[in-house]
Design an enzyme around this catalytic site. Structure first.
Site, PDB file in Angstrom:
ATOM      1  N   LYS A  86      -2.667   4.794  -4.128  1.00 13.04           N
ATOM      2  CA  LYS A  86      -3.225   5.589  -4.882  1.00 13.04           C
ATOM      3  C   LYS A  86      -1.968   6.488  -5.517  1.00 13.04           C
ATOM      4  O   LYS A  86      -1.292   6.952  -4.506  1.00 13.04           O
ATOM      5  CB  LYS A  86      -4.029   6.600  -4.241  1.00 13.04           C
ATOM      6  CG  LYS A  86      -5.446   7.013  -4.983  1.00 13.04           C
ATOM      7  CD  LYS A  86      -6.233   8.042  -4.331  1.00 13.04           C
ATOM      8  CE  LYS A  86      -7.297   7.347  -3.535  1.00 13.04           C
ATOM      9  NZ  LYS A  86      -8.258   8.165  -2.881  1.00 13.04           N
ATOM     10  N   ASP A 105       0.910  -1.315  -0.041  1.00 10.05           N
ATOM     11  CA  ASP A 105      -0.027  -0.019  -0.086  1.00 10.05           C
ATOM     12  C   ASP A 105       1.030   1.222   0.081  1.00 10.05           C
ATOM     13  O   ASP A 105       1.940   1.173   0.360  1.00 10.05           O
ATOM     14  CB  ASP A 105      -0.952  -0.110   1.341  1.00 10.05           C
ATOM     15  CG  ASP A 105      -2.137  -0.651   1.191  1.00 10.05           C
ATOM     16  OD1 ASP A 105      -2.266  -1.137  -0.109  1.00 10.05           O
ATOM     17  OD2 ASP A 105      -2.787  -0.970   1.903  1.00 10.05           O
ATOM     18  N   MET A 126      -7.474   9.701   9.976  1.00  9.73           N
ATOM     19  CA  MET A 126      -8.101   9.916   8.659  1.00  9.73           C
ATOM     20  C   MET A 126      -9.116  11.377   9.011  1.00  9.73           C
ATOM     21  O   MET A 126     -10.152  11.354   8.473  1.00  9.73           O
ATOM     22  CB  MET A 126      -9.089   8.826   7.916  1.00  9.73           C
ATOM     23  CG  MET A 126      -8.159   7.808   7.458  1.00  9.73           C
ATOM     24  SD  MET A 126      -9.268   6.562   7.150  1.00  9.73           S
ATOM     25  CE  MET A 126      -9.720   5.576   8.694  1.00  9.73           C
TER      26      MET A 126
HETATM   27  N1  SAH Z   1      -3.811   0.557   9.101  1.00 10.59           N
HETATM   28  C1  SAH Z   1      -3.305   1.951   9.369  1.00 10.59           C
HETATM   29  C2  SAH Z   1      -4.194   2.916   9.192  1.00 10.59           C
HETATM   30  C3  SAH Z   1      -4.703   3.320   7.652  1.00 10.59           C
HETATM   31  S1  SAH Z   1      -5.939   4.456   7.890  1.00 10.59           S
HETATM   32  C4  SAH Z   1      -2.699   1.835  10.911  1.00 10.59           C
HETATM   33  O1  SAH Z   1      -2.958   0.874  11.606  1.00 10.59           O
HETATM   34  O2  SAH Z   1      -2.043   2.692  11.172  1.00 10.59           O
HETATM   35  C5  SAH Z   1      -4.807   5.676   7.429  1.00 10.59           C
HETATM   36  C6  SAH Z   1      -4.719   6.892   8.333  1.00 10.59           C
HETATM   37  O3  SAH Z   1      -3.638   6.375   9.330  1.00 10.59           O
HETATM   38  C7  SAH Z   1      -4.272   7.992   7.855  1.00 10.59           C
HETATM   39  O4  SAH Z   1      -5.245   8.981   7.477  1.00 10.59           O
HETATM   40  C8  SAH Z   1      -3.667   8.860   9.166  1.00 10.59           C
HETATM   41  O5  SAH Z   1      -4.501   9.371   9.961  1.00 10.59           O
HETATM   42  C9  SAH Z   1      -3.101   7.542  10.118  1.00 10.59           C
HETATM   43  N2  SAH Z   1      -1.556   7.349   9.527  1.00 10.59           N
HETATM   44  C10 SAH Z   1      -0.991   6.395   9.026  1.00 10.59           C
HETATM   45  N3  SAH Z   1       0.369   6.403   8.836  1.00 10.59           N
HETATM   46  C11 SAH Z   1       0.509   7.616   9.622  1.00 10.59           C
HETATM   47  C12 SAH Z   1       1.763   8.230  10.277  1.00 10.59           C
HETATM   48  N4  SAH Z   1       3.149   7.872   9.710  1.00 10.59           N
HETATM   49  N5  SAH Z   1       1.722   9.380  11.067  1.00 10.59           N
HETATM   50  C13 SAH Z   1       0.423   9.891  11.263  1.00 10.59           C
HETATM   51  N6  SAH Z   1      -0.835   9.147  10.896  1.00 10.59           N
HETATM   52  C14 SAH Z   1      -0.592   8.224  10.058  1.00 10.59           C
END
Ligand code: SAH
Length: 255
Positions: free
Chosen positions: A58, A36, A172
């Protein structure tokens, strides 16, 4: 032909060193990796040179690969005898559609496993110096989605959340901040409640902004904060300030 299998793997929150040993072993053994957008691409260098690497995220101006197509590919490659790794940002079962993929594998009779990862709320909180629970300040935390937060179709019961949980970590949510703030105030949070926003948490590009429900929207605009970013709401945000001031005190004593 040897039977194939699928590992639905959490890559962790951004810093590639935060991946688990088990996840790393699956990457090293993989014949096919479907990854991803939020996965640190440096992790792909641990795969065999001949491993097929398929990007599912994306790219600017393009749609991401539809979920059904990703699941089809996972099934197809595994059915052909390959070791398939489905590599996802953070943890696969936290807003990662990992549950849907596990169901699709089970339905297709494909052998699969799920390997957890450090979810971004845990990773970003740690690297920003914000304990999600803290004696005397917070005895509970919740992980919620900020998407579609307005109106009746909101998947989150903001009314109950505000009155039952101490620390709220919102995924998000950046583009929805003003709606989220409205919900929180409507259900009883004070405008002075501390808020932190962590962009690109755990990476070298991490930026952390702290403020309150009242002033955060302005700060986000001034700092031009964008995704991926995590919002943390609650008194625990103050611990970061405490840590920072103790650290600078210690530095000034040394210097
Ligand atoms: N499965 C992922 C979440 C995916 S949804 C997890 O467990 O972290 C995507 C959201 O995750 C983004 O919109 C953001 O809010 C958060 N996110 C993912 N990576 C991040 C990072 N390095 N720093 C801050 N927020 C992050």
């Amino acid at each position: 032909m040897k039977p194939g299998s699928v590992a639905i793997v959490g890559a962790g929150p951004g810093d590639p060193e935060l991946i688990t040993i088990k996840a790393m072993l699956r990457i090293q053994e993989a014949d096919v990796i479907l990854y991803d957008r939020l996965v640190n691409e440096g992790l792909l260098s641990y795969a065999k040179p001949e491993t097929l690497r398929i990007y599912c995220g994306k790219s600017p101006g393009h749609h991401s690969m539809p979920q059904e197509r990703i699941e089809q590919l996972m099934i197809q490659y595994a059915a052909d005898g390959n070791k398939v790794v489905r590599l996802k940002g953070g943890d696969p079962f936290v807003f990662g559609r990992g549950g849907e993929e596990a169901l699709a594998m089970a339905e297709a009779g494909i052998s699969y496993e799920v390997i957890p990862g450090i979810t971004s709320a845990i990773g970003a909180a740690a690297s920003a110096g914000i304990p999600l629970t803290h004696r005397g300040l917070a005895a509970s935390f919740a992980i919620v989605t900020g998407s579609r937060c307005h109106g009746h179709e909101s998947p989150v019961r903001w009314d109950r959340l505000v009155n039952s949980v101490d620390t709220i970590a919102i995924y998000m949510g950046i583009s929805q901040f003003s709606d989220i703030r409205e919900q929180l105030l409507l259900h009883g949070k004070k405008g002075t409640t501390p808020v932190a926003v962590i962009e690109n948490g755990t990476t070298s590009r991490q930026r952390t902004v702290t403020g309150t429900l009242n002033n955060m929207e302005k700060l986000l605009a001034v700092m031009n904060i964008s995704n991926p970013a995590l919002i943390i709401i609650g008194e625990v945000v103050k611990v970061r300030e405490q840590l920072l001031s103790l650290e600078s005190e210690a530095r000034s004593q040394i210097g």
